[in-house]
Design an enzyme around this catalytic site. Structure first.
Site, mmCIF file in Angstrom:
data_model
loop_
_atom_site.group_PDB
_atom_site.id
_atom_site.type_symbol
_atom_site.label_atom_id
_atom_site.label_comp_id
_atom_site.label_asym_id
_atom_site.label_seq_id
_atom_site.Cartn_x
_atom_site.Cartn_y
_atom_site.Cartn_z
ATOM 1 N N GLU A 188 0.812 -1.222 0.000
ATOM 2 C CA GLU A 188 0.000 0.000 0.000
ATOM 3 C C GLU A 188 0.849 1.277 0.000
ATOM 4 O OE1 GLU A 188 -3.899 -1.599 2.404
ATOM 5 O OE2 GLU A 188 -2.162 -1.042 3.601
HETATM 6 C C1 TNX Z 1 -4.380 -4.062 4.606
HETATM 7 S S1 TNX Z 1 -2.914 -6.585 4.249
HETATM 8 C C2 TNX Z 1 -3.112 -3.894 5.115
HETATM 9 C C3 TNX Z 1 -2.940 -3.500 6.530
HETATM 10 C C4 TNX Z 1 -4.258 -3.375 7.221
HETATM 11 C C5 TNX Z 1 -5.165 -4.485 6.782
HETATM 12 C C6 TNX Z 1 -6.455 -4.558 7.516
HETATM 13 C C7 TNX Z 1 -1.800 -5.517 4.036
HETATM 14 C C8 TNX Z 1 -0.588 -5.959 3.395
HETATM 15 N N1 TNX Z 1 -1.985 -4.244 4.417
HETATM 16 O O1 TNX Z 1 -2.203 -2.311 6.623
HETATM 17 O O2 TNX Z 1 -4.042 -3.425 8.597
HETATM 18 O O3 TNX Z 1 -5.423 -4.336 5.414
HETATM 19 O O4 TNX Z 1 -7.159 -5.722 7.187
#
Ligand code: TNX
Length: 514
Positions: A324
């Protein structure tokens, strides 16, 4: 002709008998299958029972595993369980050749219990199986007056996948050392072997770094909601690594970069492109922070952090995050990984990252952790993959609409959703040989207390554990739900707060041999 007919009948009977003893079959008379994960092969010796008594002795070729078993059994039975050859033997000899590093053979007769393995890890796994063959009272922290019987069995067992993991996010809500140890203990019960420790994110930096002390003291000071946070000292970090190692669990630390870094950016102004420190952040948004990819200070920082973490981490892996990174341009993301990945290599660590990082490297040993539900994604081809599809493996998804804790962006995940899929065929174009294993992540935006952690882990963690361990030939929802239901009384004795899913026939007092 007649001889040939008899021969065929004999074969058929043998096959039927073997099938009726397989872990996915209906309960055989005198024995209720209770094992999770299901063993590769299980034969019941009907009419045979071993009884633990005050004179039972324990011998182990590995002192660590022997002590683990003796302490567990002394706590609930009150028996002395002295060192000696009359009773339970854990041997590093005579194991089947294909047991590998983690497999074992377990023989229970009227007079003795013998676990054989090639490595201490195999003995440890055999001990976890033995634990489940004893009555649930074995999990009591106080002495109980129970009938300490073990059904006669021969089990040969080994894992399907090398990586069987669980992740705990200690950033969104900080968790003290004893809670992390409980998490590790519960992983060990189900033969999981990698603890992925999510240590840094926007809301906090949870580990002491001596060369950048404000990461912990400033960056670690808060958590989601604005309450006081916390961090692990180096001594505590090492304590947890050792605790995990004693349970056949390797720690994989994650320092999430270049996004998810607000806590670091708030601790040191020089990590920001504009030289100004960010405010600490206590909300739950994602994708808004980035290290400064064009600055040398960034790479001096990464070098120091990776060096100090690598020094305290005996395991070969370092999780670099990489997810992300919406506040990092694609060019900066590539530039960052081009500098950061060689730093991991310099300190002897193999990179794992959330799967989007894999497009930045041609290193075939780099390991993507796949966290999408899209089965057609080819971006991870050419690498060994850890599977964490959110619609099956995420422990922070709600069970259903009524679940108070958790999120639902990956859908609702009841225990059948966790269990009923095949990691070997999940990605359409990635064959089983390229699957390193499975991992269940627990993100903690909504998860605060030990009770919350337990409620989201149980009963889903054992489902992921079985997918990681058991040969797919044993896969059966009908068998799994009954075996899982028999663990309810164990969790009650352990004081675990679990979700009583309507999909599972929870048993009152459901024991091996009863
Ligand atoms: C996505 S899964 C994220 C996390 C969040 C999560 C909540 C991932 C690699 N990154 O930063 O905590 O969703 O479900």
């Amino acid at each position: 002709m007649r001889a040939r007919y008899l021969f065929v009948v004999a074969i058929l009977l043998a096959v039927t008998a073997a099938a009726s003893q397989a872990p996915n079959s209906a309960p055989t008379r005198g024995f209720t299958p209770v094992l999770v994960p299901a063993p590769a092969s299980l034969q019941v010796r009907s009419g045979v029972t071993f009884m633990l008594t005050p004179s039972t002795q324990i011998h182990s070729d590995d002192a660590g595993v022997g002590d683990f078993l003796a302490q567990l059994l002394r706590r609930s039975t009150g028996y002395p369980l002295e060192e000696g050859e009359h009773g339970i033997s854990l041997l590093l000899s005579g194991a089947p050749a294909d047991a590998g590093d983690e497999g074992y053979r377990l023989d229970v007769s009227d007079t003795e219990i013998v676990v054989r393995a090639n490595k201490p890890a195999g003995l440890f796994n055999g001990v976890q199986t033995l634990r489940q063959l004893l009555p649930p009272d074995v999990e009591s922290k106080e002495v109980r007056d129970a009938s300490w019987t073990v059904p006669g069995v021969t089990i040969t067992d080994r894992p399907r996948f090398e990586h069987r993991g669980a992740m705990l996010d200690v950033v969104r809500h900080f968790q003290p050392v004893n809670v992390v140890k409980d998490f590790i203990d519960r992983m060990a019960l189900y033969k999981l072997n990698y603890f992925h420790w999510h240590l840094t994110n926007d809301q906090g930096w949870r580990v002491e770094i001596e060369s950048w002390p404000k990461l912990a003291t400033v960056g670690g000071s808060k958590q989601v909601g604005g309450d006081r946070g916390g961090y692990y000292t180096k001594a505590q970090y090492r304590e947890i690594v050792a605790y995990a190692a004693a349970r056949n669990i390797t720690v994989v630390p994650e320092i999430d970069m270049p996004g998810h870094t607000n806590a670091a950016l708030a601790s040191y102004p020089e990590l920001n492109c504009n030289g100004q420190a960010k405010q600490l952040y206590t909300g739950v948004d994602v994708g808004f922070s980035s290290l400064c990819a064009g600055s040398e200070t960034t790479y001096a920082f990464v070098d120091d952090v990776v060096r100090e973490i690598a020094e305290m981490t005996p395991g070969p892996y370092f999780h670099i995050g990489g997810d992300e990174a919406n506040a990092t341009s694609p060019a900066d993301y590539q530039a960052f990984m081009d500098r950061a990945l060689p730093i991991l290599a310099k300190y002897g660590k193999t990179p794992i990252g959330w799967h989007e990082f894999i497009r930045t490297t041609e290193d075939p040993s780099a390991i993507p952790q796949y966290w999408s539900a899209d089965r057609g994604d080819d971006s991870v081809l050419g690498h060994e993959v850890i599977l964490s599809p959110p619609n099956h493996a995420y422990l922070d998804m709600k069970y259903n609409r009524g679940t108070e804790l958790g999120l639902n962006w990956g859908g609702y995940v009841d225990v059948r959703d966790s269990y009923d899929w095949n990691p070997g065929t999940f990605l359409v174009n990635v064959g089983e040989v390229s699957i390193r294993g499975v991992e269940a992540p627990l993100w903690t935006e909504t998860v605060v207390t030990p009770d919350d952690i337990e409620y989201m882990m149980f009963p889903r963690l054992p489902a992921i554990a079985e997918l990681g361990w058991s040969p797919f030939a044993t896969h059966s929802w009908d068998s799994f739900r009954v075996r899982l239901g028999s663990h309810g009384p164990r969790w009650e004795i352990m004081g675990i707060n679990f979700y009583r899913s309507k999909q599972i026939p929870w048993s009152g007092r459901h024991q091996a041999g009863s």
